[in-house]
Design an enzyme around this catalytic site. Structure first.
Site, PDB file in Angstrom:
ATOM      1  NE  ARG A  30      -3.561   2.616   0.354  1.00 49.41           N
ATOM      2  CZ  ARG A  30      -4.688   2.808   1.022  1.00 49.41           C
ATOM      3  NH1 ARG A  30      -5.192   1.809   1.743  1.00 49.41           N
ATOM      4  NH2 ARG A  30      -5.316   3.960   0.994  1.00 49.41           N
TER       5      ARG A  30
ATOM      6  NE  ARG B 130      -7.966   2.475  -2.727  1.00 48.20           N
ATOM      7  CZ  ARG B 130      -8.542   3.227  -1.795  1.00 48.20           C
ATOM      8  NH1 ARG B 130      -9.040   2.676  -0.710  1.00 48.20           N
ATOM      9  NH2 ARG B 130      -8.666   4.519  -1.991  1.00 48.20           N
TER      10      ARG B 130
ATOM     11  CG  ASP C 158      -8.470   0.927   1.822  1.00 49.37           C
ATOM     12  OD1 ASP C 158      -7.482   1.498   2.305  1.00 49.37           O
ATOM     13  OD2 ASP C 158      -9.322   1.518   1.146  1.00 49.37           O
TER      14      ASP C 158
ATOM     15  CG  ASP D  49     -10.901   1.141   5.871  1.00 51.23           C
ATOM     16  OD1 ASP D  49      -9.796   1.664   6.126  1.00 51.23           O
ATOM     17  OD2 ASP D  49     -11.524   1.335   4.814  1.00 51.23           O
TER      18      ASP D  49
END
Length: 236
Positions: free
Chosen positions: A83, A92, A95, A97
């Site tokens: 990343r 990307r 991720d 999250d």
């Protein structure tokens, strides 16, 4: 042990392999245990700079350190798997999250829990329905399944409040954008830009301004609301 719900996303490189590597790294961390993993979903990119189509998934974990330490661990895994943060809402490799941590509400400079946009993103909610349908959003008091199912109403009630003092609004372009979606539109006057999905309209709202690109921001939200995630692969 504390339970957390995570969202995975990516659209660069071999994303299936990246997801598998991320899950292995999570489970390999001494203070983290992977409990459940959703299927992997093919989804539409959100935003004009987002790039090619995405894969998304959800993971339930248990962890033994603080929420901030969990955030740093996730960011480290993102970096290990390629990343590079150069463009907001851009392409990307990965991720990771934090969507929710049990019933906790956390607001710091670097971390907001629950994730501020999780309640209207189908690419987050659909995978979460698989692994944690009964987790209740501590701000809205609605379960993951309820949040997702409220977005399925057609036409979907949308309440859009515009403050006339806000500049940079092309109302014609805004109306044209709204006409592309199966929505039932009404207006309110309770915010600079107040965008509310579903009924009752008091449940939740998004402040779309003071962004410089209101139509683009609205398009991003509506893409996340109306895209139908398509399951393509199990985690195994």
């Amino acid at each position: 042990m504390t339970t957390a719900l995570l969202a995975l996303g990516g659209n660069q490189g071999n994303v299936l392999h990246t997801f598998q590597s991320a899950l292995a790294k999570l489970d390999g961390c001494e203070a983290i245990s992977v409990v459940l993993v959703s299927q992997f979903y093919d989804t539409t990119p959100v935003g004009i700079a987002a790039g090619e189509r995405y894969l998304n998934a959800a993971v339930k974990i248990e962890f033994e350190f603080s929420a901030v330490e969990l955030l740093y661990e996730l960011q480290d895994i993102e970096i290990q798997l390629g990343r590079v943060r150069t463009l907001h809402w851009g392409p990307r490799t990965l991720d990771l999250d934090i969507i929710g941590i049990e019933h906790h509400i956390i607001e710091t400079q670097h971390l907001s829990v629950p994730h501020v946009a999780c309640w209207y993103r189908r690419f987050v909610l659909d995978p979460l329905v698989e692994i944690a349908p009964n987790w209740v959003h501590p701000v809205f008091g609605q379960s993951v399944r309820q949040l997702r199912d409220r977005l399925l109403e057609r036409p979907l009630p949308v309440h859009l409040g515009l403050n006339k003092t806000v500049k940079n609004i092309d109302l014609i372009q805004l109306q044209e954008q709204l006409a592309l979606y199966p929505i039932m539109l009404s207006s309110t006057e309770n915010g600079v830009i107040n965008f509310v999905l579903g009924t009752p309209q008091t449940l939740r709202s998004i402040q779309l301004f003071p962004e410089n690109e209101p139509v683009q921001t609205l398009q991003q939200v509506l893409t996340a609301v109306f895209d139908e995630p398509h399951a393509i692969s199990s985690p195994g």
